[in-house]
Design an enzyme around this catalytic site. Structure first.
Site, short mmCIF file in Angstrom:
data_model
loop_
_atom_site.label_atom_id
_atom_site.label_comp_id
_atom_site.label_asym_id
_atom_site.label_seq_id
_atom_site.Cartn_x
_atom_site.Cartn_y
_atom_site.Cartn_z
N CYS A 39 87.89 51.40 87.87
CA CYS A 39 87.56 49.99 87.65
C CYS A 39 86.56 49.63 88.75
O CYS A 39 86.19 50.46 89.57
CB CYS A 39 88.82 49.12 87.72
SG CYS A 39 89.41 48.86 89.37
N ILE A 51 92.29 50.33 101.56
CA ILE A 51 93.05 50.61 100.32
C ILE A 51 92.15 51.10 99.20
O ILE A 51 92.43 52.12 98.56
CB ILE A 51 93.84 49.35 99.86
CG1 ILE A 51 94.71 48.81 100.98
CG2 ILE A 51 94.63 49.66 98.58
CD1 ILE A 51 95.90 49.70 101.36
N ASP A 70 94.00 42.26 98.67
CA ASP A 70 93.65 41.24 97.67
C ASP A 70 93.19 39.94 98.29
O ASP A 70 92.77 39.04 97.55
CB ASP A 70 94.85 40.97 96.75
CG ASP A 70 95.18 42.18 95.90
OD1 ASP A 70 96.26 42.21 95.29
OD2 ASP A 70 94.35 43.11 95.85
N ARG A 128 94.49 47.90 84.16
CA ARG A 128 95.12 49.11 84.70
C ARG A 128 96.63 48.97 84.75
O ARG A 128 97.36 49.95 84.59
CB ARG A 128 94.56 49.34 86.09
CG ARG A 128 95.01 50.59 86.71
CD ARG A 128 94.44 50.73 88.09
NE ARG A 128 94.92 51.95 88.66
CZ ARG A 128 96.17 52.12 89.07
NH1 ARG A 128 97.00 51.11 88.99
NH2 ARG A 128 96.56 53.25 89.57
N LYS A 152 101.02 36.99 89.15
CA LYS A 152 100.56 37.95 88.12
C LYS A 152 101.21 39.31 88.35
O LYS A 152 101.76 39.93 87.43
CB LYS A 152 99.05 38.09 88.22
CG LYS A 152 98.47 39.26 87.47
CD LYS A 152 96.97 39.33 87.54
CE LYS A 152 96.45 40.00 88.77
NZ LYS A 152 96.46 41.48 88.75
N ASN A 153 101.23 39.75 89.63
CA ASN A 153 101.68 41.12 89.93
C ASN A 153 103.18 41.26 89.98
O ASN A 153 103.70 42.35 90.22
CB ASN A 153 101.02 41.62 91.21
CG ASN A 153 99.51 41.81 91.03
OD1 ASN A 153 99.01 41.77 89.91
ND2 ASN A 153 98.80 41.99 92.12
#
Ligand code: EPZ
Length: 428
Positions: A125, A337, A315, A101, A22-23
């Protein structure tokens, strides 16, 4: 609304194929703004966030061919072609940016190619305030005029001019935005304290295919030599290291023997090192990791601290925390983070986990048998950790608000069912 119903304590056996990242897909799509020619992306995952990016680009007049969003189109290998010849607006509206975002990734390309952009400030978020001040400072350093009003950032520039930018903290999308902006700036742009994630390296590879001149991607100093125009390209999306890490942890948590394939183990060294420390058996090839855990014995409790790549990824923090409930003593998990990335703890406690949180540190007691419960997803990676908890728990777990999960995981219930999990998606 849907929910997932999971019957726990079933060992997993078989192969999970990892989808495109996805990223990596999101910046790859935004990079198409930089050229008037076709950009072909292969291996794009079918995810809610990719559909949102398609909606955003189409709203600006960009043609996107070949991608059918939606849960039912869960083809793992799909391609998308993007073309900007129909571009007519340069705005990312609030209603789209607030849901994702990463919409902010159109900012750098729009200013570099068209000299203007109006992008809604993302707002916060679930996991934190998520500012974009470093993106904005970077563009201003390249000579852009920036103003903020009514919740939007307005950026204009005749032509960006190369400059040296030093980020206060490594920012993934900030590095991506400035790297894309620098490709069409006049002169040389240097980014210091750049993010080093594989998704940065992959974007630099795509931009190079488009004609850009970039050195140092993957290190903390990236140099971009601006040119006048970029051409189209064809690019494969790299495998999703966070999806791969999620299934590796799920296999260790549920037990059994699972091959996680179409992944790059080199992108997961920090996780694999911790898995070894925890006493989990695994083997690896160039594009797969096989996890084997037959014994019921407790794992070793290990301590993790999330940091920018190549350290332990934020993540995967929630997923690893669930695994540490099976440790033999106490695990300390520090999240450096994001300021609010422990929302899965309250839900795990409802399943019997013994976790205390002090600021950005979670203290996870091991030797816990989780029990099924009705729980609620709160953000993308927390929802994945709660699925893993359901796989390990006695009896049945019902997980609601799984739209969070669909943002970043392609049909997780189908991939898990294929390896023996008792899990189904139920309409409510
Ligand atoms: C990217 O988010 C990922 N998203 C996130 O994945 C990931 O968690 C994050 O990097 C960290 O690895 C995408 O790539 C689309 P950052 P990003 O800018 O770029 C601060 C997922 O689950 N910061 O690297 O938004 C920020 O507050 C998502 O797939 C500023 O202060 O994260 C954070 O503390 C979640 N000012 C730190 O830097 C800025 O202008 C790192 O954030 C930008 C960031």
């Amino acid at each position: 609304m849907n929910k997932l119903v999971i019957k726990g304590r079933k060992k997993l056996y078989g192969t999970v194929e990892i989808s495109g990242a996805k990223n990596a897909a999101l910046p790859a799509m935004a990079a198409a703004i930089l050229t008037s020619e076709d950009v072909h992306l292969h291996g794009v995952p079918h995810l809610a966030d990719v559909t949102t990016m398609v909606d955003l680009l189409e709203k600006m007049g960009i043609k996107t061919m070949g991608y059918k969003g939606g849960h039912e189109n869960n083809l793992i290998k799909s391609s998308i072609t993007l073309n900007t010849s129909g571009m007519n607006t340069y705005e990312a509206p609030y209603e789209l940016v607030k849901t994702m975002r990463a919409s902010v990734l159109v900012l750098g390309p729009l200013v570099a190619r068209y000299g203007k952009a109006k992008v809604s400030l993302p707002g916060g978020c679930a996991i934190g305030s998520r500012p974009i001040d470093l993106h904005i400072k970077g563009l201003a350093a390249l000579g852009a005029n920036v103003s903020i009003d009514h919740g939007y950032v307005n950026v204009t520039a005749k032509r960006l001019k190369g400059a040296k930018i030093v980020f206060d903290t490594p920012t993934v999308t900030g590095t991506e935005n400035i790297m894309m902006a620098g490709t069409l700036a006049k002169g040389i742009t240097v980014i210091e304290n750049a993010a080093k994630e594989p998704e940065i390296t992959s974007l630099a590879e795509q931009l190079t295919k488009m004609g850009a001149v970039i050195h140092g991607a993957g290190t903390d100093i990236i140099e971009i030599q601006g040119i006048d125009r970029l051409h189209g390209c064809s690019m494969d999306i790299i495998p999703d290291r966070i999806e791969a890490g999620t299934y590796i942890i799920a296999a260790a948590a549920a037990g059994g023997e699972v091959e996680v394939t179409n992944c790059n183990p080199r992108h997961l060294d920090a996780l694999l090192f911790k898995m070894k420390e925890a006493g989990i058996e695994y083997t690896e090839t160039d594009n797969s990791v096989v996890v084997k855990r037959e014994r019921e014995a407790w794992l070793k409790s290990v301590t993790i601290k999330t940091m920018p790549y190549p350290n332990f990824p934020t993540d995967l923090q929630a997923q690893f925390m669930v695994l540490m409930t099976q440790g033999d003593s106490t695990s300390i998990i520090t999240e450096t983070i994001f300021e609010n990335r422990f929302m899965h703890v309250a839900e795990l406690r409802r399943m019997g986990a013994d976790i205390t949180v002090e600021n950005n540190v979670a203290i996870v007691k091991g030797r816990t048998r989780l029990t099924g419960a009705q729980i609620m997803a709160t953000d993308l990676r927390a929802s994945a950790s709660l699925v893993i908890a359901g796989l390990m728990a006695d009896n049945v777990t019902e997980l609601s608000r799984i739209y969070h999960l669909d943002r970043g995981y392609e049909v997780m219930e189908k991939k898990l069912s294929k390896i023996g999990a008792k899990i189904e998606r139920v309409k409510v």
